[in-house]
Design a protein around this motif. Structure first.
Motif, PDB file in Angstrom:
ATOM      1  N   LYS A 101     -19.387 -38.683  48.242  1.00 14.64           N
ATOM      2  CA  LYS A 101     -18.456 -38.710  49.364  1.00 14.64           C
ATOM      3  C   LYS A 101     -17.083 -39.040  48.812  1.00 14.64           C
ATOM      4  O   LYS A 101     -16.904 -40.024  48.126  1.00 14.64           O
ATOM      5  N   LYS A 102     -16.105 -38.212  49.115  1.00  8.52           N
ATOM      6  CA  LYS A 102     -14.757 -38.422  48.621  1.00  8.52           C
ATOM      7  C   LYS A 102     -14.098 -39.523  49.432  1.00  8.52           C
ATOM      8  O   LYS A 102     -13.844 -39.350  50.623  1.00  8.52           O
TER       9      LYS A 102
ATOM     10  N   ALA B  78      -8.319 -39.667  41.678  1.00 15.28           N
ATOM     11  CA  ALA B  78      -7.865 -38.903  40.513  1.00 15.28           C
ATOM     12  C   ALA B  78      -8.622 -37.585  40.404  1.00 15.28           C
ATOM     13  O   ALA B  78      -8.031 -36.536  40.111  1.00 15.28           O
ATOM     14  N   TRP B  79      -9.922 -37.627  40.659  1.00 17.07           N
ATOM     15  CA  TRP B  79     -10.726 -36.408  40.583  1.00 17.07           C
ATOM     16  C   TRP B  79     -10.319 -35.416  41.663  1.00 17.07           C
ATOM     17  O   TRP B  79     -10.245 -34.211  41.414  1.00 17.07           O
TER      18      TRP B  79
ATOM     19  N   LEU C  27      -3.386 -32.678  38.722  1.00 18.90           N
ATOM     20  CA  LEU C  27      -3.509 -33.330  37.427  1.00 18.90           C
ATOM     21  C   LEU C  27      -4.138 -32.353  36.450  1.00 18.90           C
ATOM     22  O   LEU C  27      -5.021 -31.570  36.822  1.00 18.90           O
ATOM     23  N   ASP C  28      -3.683 -32.421  35.199  1.00 18.78           N
ATOM     24  CA  ASP C  28      -4.227 -31.549  34.145  1.00 18.78           C
ATOM     25  C   ASP C  28      -5.328 -32.230  33.345  1.00 18.78           C
ATOM     26  O   ASP C  28      -6.178 -31.577  32.765  1.00 18.78           O
TER      27      ASP C  28
ATOM     28  N   THR D  65     -11.808 -34.652  31.748  1.00 20.18           N
ATOM     29  CA  THR D  65     -11.672 -33.257  32.132  1.00 20.18           C
ATOM     30  C   THR D  65     -10.277 -32.768  31.783  1.00 20.18           C
ATOM     31  O   THR D  65      -9.289 -33.506  31.911  1.00 20.18           O
ATOM     32  N   LEU D  66     -10.215 -31.518  31.340  1.00 21.17           N
ATOM     33  CA  LEU D  66      -8.960 -30.936  30.874  1.00 21.17           C
ATOM     34  C   LEU D  66      -8.867 -29.499  31.348  1.00 21.17           C
ATOM     35  O   LEU D  66      -9.799 -28.718  31.172  1.00 21.17           O
ATOM     36  N   LYS D  67      -7.745 -29.157  31.952  1.00 22.88           N
ATOM     37  CA  LYS D  67      -7.545 -27.797  32.433  1.00 22.88           C
ATOM     38  C   LYS D  67      -7.494 -26.808  31.259  1.00 22.88           C
ATOM     39  O   LYS D  67      -6.940 -27.127  30.197  1.00 22.88           O
ATOM     40  N   PRO D  68      -8.029 -25.611  31.453  1.00 22.20           N
ATOM     41  CA  PRO D  68      -8.101 -24.639  30.354  1.00 22.20           C
ATOM     42  C   PRO D  68      -6.743 -24.239  29.787  1.00 22.20           C
ATOM     43  O   PRO D  68      -6.648 -23.856  28.618  1.00 22.20           O
ATOM     44  N   HIS D  69      -5.689 -24.329  30.604  1.00 24.78           N
ATOM     45  CA  HIS D  69      -4.376 -23.886  30.108  1.00 24.78           C
ATOM     46  C   HIS D  69      -3.690 -24.953  29.246  1.00 24.78           C
ATOM     47  O   HIS D  69      -2.619 -24.693  28.708  1.00 24.78           O
ATOM     48  N   VAL D  70      -4.304 -26.127  29.110  1.00 27.31           N
ATOM     49  CA  VAL D  70      -3.742 -27.165  28.249  1.00 27.31           C
ATOM     50  C   VAL D  70      -4.435 -27.094  26.890  1.00 27.31           C
ATOM     51  O   VAL D  70      -5.651 -27.216  26.795  1.00 27.31           O
ATOM     52  N   LYS D  71      -3.658 -26.889  25.865  1.00 25.62           N
ATOM     53  CA  LYS D  71      -4.200 -26.733  24.515  1.00 25.62           C
ATOM     54  C   LYS D  71      -3.672 -27.857  23.617  1.00 25.62           C
ATOM     55  O   LYS D  71      -2.607 -28.410  23.854  1.00 25.62           O
ATOM     56  N   GLY D  72      -4.440 -28.164  22.581  1.00 26.89           N
ATOM     57  CA  GLY D  72      -3.958 -29.068  21.545  1.00 26.89           C
ATOM     58  C   GLY D  72      -4.156 -30.544  21.792  1.00 26.89           C
ATOM     59  O   GLY D  72      -3.669 -31.370  21.015  1.00 26.89           O
ATOM     60  N   VAL D  73      -4.873 -30.926  22.861  1.00 29.11           N
ATOM     61  CA  VAL D  73      -5.211 -32.339  23.062  1.00 29.11           C
ATOM     62  C   VAL D  73      -6.312 -32.709  22.078  1.00 29.11           C
ATOM     63  O   VAL D  73      -7.272 -31.954  21.902  1.00 29.11           O
TER      64      VAL D  73
END
Length: 557
Positions: free
Chosen positions: A3-4, A273-274, A282-283, A532-540
């Motif tokens: 439940k959110k 946050a989720w 959030l990314d 969790t990390l969005k696919p468009h963020v690279k290099g973390v």
């Protein structure tokens, strides 16, 4: 959670961020009112790469000399840089120092700074800034909780431990760090330290701009006037709400920095946050709600990354409060916890149960230190009942008094505390009250000894067992249980001073066995780092003992 749930504050925060255009991986442009019609090429040049992520707590301090928690260090690691830094592979490489030499006896290190390193305000970074920063942290009047990390320096402990103000100046002069000239720093250690180079990448060893500190002692309290030397600079700090970092154009390696801005929002509610992550506000989110971790892991969701972590989750037992002063009572509480049930059904992030305090991932003389240690105790409910009865009788008690388990506000910590509470009720017929407080409040209460049992967690400051075992040395600033054992201290001294890898590792194994035999802390599990990390963020990337690092991150449109 399934439940959110939003608190009013969380809802307002999320709503305001939405209004403010806080969207995942956004590109922002600055329109010019005098020239609203720009060519596509001109518009593209104005695009910004902005990373959005959450910090679960307001930083307690963003001054390298007084910071003490991961809620501080995640920001500090990106706005400051030490003599060395860590690569995505975890290797220690040159940072502010371009090279260094060490004497044959391992006591004297000479660091040579890069020629073009500058502070965010344009001042040159000098060797004197390092000397000043380290001595500032050691100054007893600074009251730095991490000053002990500088005890490796000759004279460091003597200066920091002094209670006589009349001798401060003399003791400071004897500390083993000297700026030989603007670009040369000479460091003299109290004893040879095999992992000293690793320490120079840690935030207590970061420099501080001497001129800025002397002109404005409060420079680190607000974004206005904040000066740092890392890849990013702090430009906005809305306390308990948000922090904005911007690319530091004075950083010597700025061509490798792709992000223009990084926006932290302070959210202690994992569900909120989720929700923001799902809404593309959030990314990167860490930590992830525990039931969400389980769902994403079971479905092999590519946006869930479970990184290794060099850290342990545990409970402090206040040994100055009856009956937690009794070893048998402490051991009974530990033996009555089902760690496998907690990691599989509550934490759900692939965490290994902990039967010691030193996590996997640290090399031993041969193999892995933790694997060589094995399980230093076992769970046994019947033995726990027996020990509890005997321990209480020794303290003149017929039954266990009601006590409080304190944890910092976090849904995950709450669920784990509830699991421990139920296990103690079911297995030992003990009544436990749960109390949640802000993280900084918890730290302050622990330092004051104002607790019964408290939730603890420790991320290794460097890759060596000492970064964990050193917590519980007699009188240590992070020895929250106020526990003391002379044999434990003796073995740690051997481990700190010996240059023989076999001798020092054997000493640390002995020390850990002593610690667990008296159980001033209850290990629960060894962390992993699910985020969790969005696919468009690279290099973390995630070095062994760091939160996700975005210094070299990029955003693909």
């Amino acid at each position: 959670m399934r439940k959110k749930r939003f608190t009013l504050l969380s809802f307002v925060t999320a709503f305001m961020l939405l209004l403010g255009g806080c969207f995942s991986g956004e590109t922002e442009s600055k329109p010019d009112s005098s020239d609203s019609e720009k060519s596509g090429e001109e518009e593209k040049s104005d695009e910004k790469k902005v990373l959005h992520l959450n910090n679960s707590e307001e930083p307690g301090s963003l001054h390298p000399g007084t910071a003490e928690g991961t809620h501080d260090s995640w920001v500090l690691e990106h706005v400051f840089e030490g003599l060395t830094k860590k690569t995505p592979e975890g290797e220690i490489v040159a940072g502010m120092a371009k090279d260094w030499e060490v004497s044959d006896d391992g006591l004297t290190w000479t660091f040579h700074l890069e020629d073009d390193v500058k502070w965010s305000n344009g001042d040159p970074v000098t060797a004197e800034d390092f000397e000043y920063a380290w001595k500032y942290a050691l100054n007893p009047e600074t009251a730095s909780e991490y000053a002990y990390q500088l005890y490796y320096l000759a004279g460091g402990e003597e200066y920091n431990s002094s209670e006589n103000k009349d001798e401060y100046a003399e003791l400071e002069e004897k500390v083993g760090v000297k700026a030989k000239d603007e670009k040369t720093l000479e460091v003299t250690l109290a004893e040879p330290t095999l992992y000293f180079l690793d320490l120079t990448s840690f935030y207590t060893y970061y420099p501080v701009n001497k001129k800025v500190q002397e002109e404005n002692p409060d420079w680190a309290l607000e974004a206005d006037g904040y000066v740092s030397n890392g890849a990013f600079k702090l430009t906005e700090w809305e306390h308990k709400d948000s922090i904005k970092l911007e690319k530091n154009e004075n950083y010597y390696d700025k061509d490798k920095i792709h992000l223009d801005e990084v926006n932290f929002v302070m959210i202690d509610n994992e569900d909120t946050a989720w929700q923001m992550y799902q809404a593309d506000e959030l990314d990167l989110v860490y930590p992830v709600p525990q039931d969400v971790q389980g769902e994403l892991a079971s479905s092999n969701d590519p946006e869930l990354e479970i990184a290794r972590d060099l850290s342990v989750y545990y409970y402090n037992l206040n040994t100055e409060v009856k009956p937690f002063n009794n070893i048998k009572v402490r051991k009974a509480l530990s033996m009555a916890i089902d760690r496998k049930a907690i990691v599989e059904h509550v934490a759900q992030g692939g965490q290994p149960p902990a039967y010691g305090v030193v996590p996997p991932g640290i090399p031993d003389v041969e193999g892995d230190y933790q694997e060589n240690s094995g399980a230093l105790f076992k769970e046994d409910v019947e033995e726990a009942k027996k020990l509890l009865k005997e321990g209480l009788a020794e303290e003149g008690m017929d039954q266990m008094p009601k006590f409080t388990l304190t944890y910092n506000t976090n849904e995950g910590h709450k669920k784990i505390a509830e699991a421990a509470q139920e296990m103690w009720r079911k297995n030992l017929d003990i009544e436990v009250t749960l109390e949640n407080v802000e993280f900084q409040v918890k730290l302050d209460r622990e330092k004051a000894g104002d607790y019964d049992i408290s939730r603890g967690g420790w991320v290794g400051d460097y890759v060596d067992p000492m970064t964990f075992l050193g917590l519980w040395v007699t009188g240590g600033s992070h020895n929250d249980p106020n526990w003391s054992n002379s044999e434990y201290d003796k073995n740690l001294k051997i481990a700190r001073t010996s240059m023989d890898p076999k001798e020092r590792m054997e000493a640390m194994h002995k020390a850990e066995e002593i610690l667990i035999s008296e159980m001033p802390v209850i290990p629960v599990y060894f962390y992993t780092m699910p985020f969790t990390l969005k696919p468009h963020v690279k290099g973390v990337f995630t070095p062994t003992n760091r939160y996700p690092q975005f210094i070299y991150a990029d955003i693909e449109n």
